[in-house]
Design an enzyme around this catalytic site. Structure first.
Site, mmCIF file in Angstrom:
data_model
loop_
_atom_site.group_PDB
_atom_site.id
_atom_site.type_symbol
_atom_site.label_atom_id
_atom_site.label_comp_id
_atom_site.label_asym_id
_atom_site.label_seq_id
_atom_site.Cartn_x
_atom_site.Cartn_y
_atom_site.Cartn_z
ATOM 1 N N GLU A 13 -10.017 -29.685 -21.513
ATOM 2 C CA GLU A 13 -9.940 -31.197 -21.009
ATOM 3 C C GLU A 13 -11.057 -32.074 -21.896
ATOM 4 O OE1 GLU A 13 -9.639 -31.991 -16.274
ATOM 5 O OE2 GLU A 13 -10.246 -29.895 -16.470
ATOM 6 N N TYR A 209 -2.099 -39.406 -18.318
ATOM 7 C CA TYR A 209 -2.784 -39.979 -19.429
ATOM 8 C C TYR A 209 -1.919 -40.638 -20.408
ATOM 9 C CZ TYR A 209 -6.232 -36.900 -17.506
ATOM 10 O OH TYR A 209 -7.078 -36.223 -16.617
ATOM 11 N N ASP A 249 -6.990 -35.514 -3.663
ATOM 12 C CA ASP A 249 -5.746 -35.638 -3.872
ATOM 13 C C ASP A 249 -5.079 -34.876 -2.837
ATOM 14 O OD1 ASP A 249 -6.168 -36.594 -6.245
ATOM 15 O OD2 ASP A 249 -6.062 -34.816 -7.261
ATOM 16 N N ASN A 263 -11.846 -33.648 -6.539
ATOM 17 C CA ASN A 263 -12.102 -33.682 -7.859
ATOM 18 C C ASN A 263 -13.519 -34.435 -7.844
ATOM 19 O OD1 ASN A 263 -9.614 -33.516 -9.921
ATOM 20 N ND2 ASN A 263 -8.959 -34.432 -7.898
ATOM 21 N N GLY A 267 -11.506 -38.661 -13.520
ATOM 22 C CA GLY A 267 -11.197 -39.212 -14.846
ATOM 23 C C GLY A 267 -11.708 -40.528 -14.875
#
Length: 305
Positions: A13, A209, A249, A263, A267
């Site tokens: 990543e 993305y 999530d 997470n 991001g």
């Protein structure tokens, strides 16, 4: 206070991390902080490049980012950092370990099987989960090497591909429902986001993305459903001893929420989810970064504020 924004790293990543890091670097308030961009190309870079910072803002993802190892190194160096601690990061990085903890506490999570390199893969057992199903690296992220499989041939291929990235591959039950994400910071739950992939049939790398890859909408469910989502979010936050912030999530189906994963360093690109959730509560991107810094300092202290 001198903040070093750690980005790049050694995981699959890396490119996402560089984008997250650039966004954080560009939006930290220069009237409040001295900001330095720190690009990590190898593990030793942390020792060499972070000596003179007061706080590490972690914009790293994946291996040596979210798995607790960089957190451990920074703690050894006496440098406070943003986000979850070492143990929480390590557990949440492993989908298998985190799902075991969720299940032990009665929190719904899709059924799964963990394939391990060098061990017999019980395809007959896996197929009892039922097609379609998902296969993905156990400690991966950003949907790298994630496949939706519909038959034995695709299953074998997806596991082989997953082993290129990890020693373990998770094969997970497909729960058809609404994909949502719940952001919690300092114990406070922010508005829920519902995700609809516009490219492909699930929230894959391109959906996450690429511009226009997915529709991500703030949604306010009926009071009882929203309360359930918020309660599960808070329960996960406490269960894993999360600190500062985390994104959880889930899949919502027939009034029940199934937790997919936590997470710990979500991001932070312009297309990322938690800035959108924060914005829905009136918190700007720079304001969000201020809160993350504030709560991280509160948890770990700082030599100079």
């Amino acid at each position: 206070m001198k903040i070093g924004v750690l980005m790049g790293g050694i995981s699959s990543e890396r490119e996402v991390s560089l984008k997250s890091g650039e966004e954080v670097f560009n939006n930290l308030d220069r009237e409040k902080y001295e900001v330095e961009k720190i690009i990590i190309d190898k593990k030793m870079d942390v020792l060499e490049k972070c000596k003179d910072i007061d706080l590490a803002f972690l914009a790293l993802h994946g291996e040596f980012g979210e798995d607790g190892s960089v957190q451990n190194l920074l703690e050894t160096m006496g440098i406070p950092y943003t986000g979850a601690g070492m143990l929480c990061s390590a557990i949440c990085m492993s989908k298998d370990a985190s799902k075991r903890m969720l299940k032990s506490e009665g929190i719904l999570t899709p059924n799964w099987y963990t394939a391990r390199r060098g061990q017999e893969i019980e395809y007959d057992v896996i197929e009892k989960i039922g097609y379609p199903m998902f296969a993905k690296p156990n400690c991966g992220g950003s949907s790298v090497a994630t496949f939706k499989v519909t038959n034995r041939e695709e299953l074998v291929h997806s596991i082989e591909e997953g082993f290129k990235w990890d020693e373990e591959v998770i094969i997970e039950e497909f729960i058809k429902g609404e994909e949502i994400t719940s952001f919690i910071m300092n114990g406070e739950v922010y508005p829920t986001i519902r995700i609809t992939a516009n490219k492909g049939d699930f929230f894959d790398f391109a959906s996450k993305y690429d511009d226009g890859g997915a529709s991500e909408d703030i949604i306010y469910y009926p009071a009882d459903v929203q309360e359930m989502i918020n309660d599960i979010t808070k329960k996960c936050y406490r269960l894993f001893n999360c600190q500062v912030y985390v994104r959880i999530d889930m899949i919502l189906r027939e009034g029940k929420a199934y937790v997919l994963e936590l997470n710990t360093l979500p991001g932070m690109t312009k297309n990322s989810l938690i800035p959108k959730s924060a914005n829905a509560k009136g918190l700007s991107y720079s304001g969000l970064l201020d809160k993350i810094v504030e709560y991280s300092v509160r948890v770990r202290g700082c030599s100079r504020i």
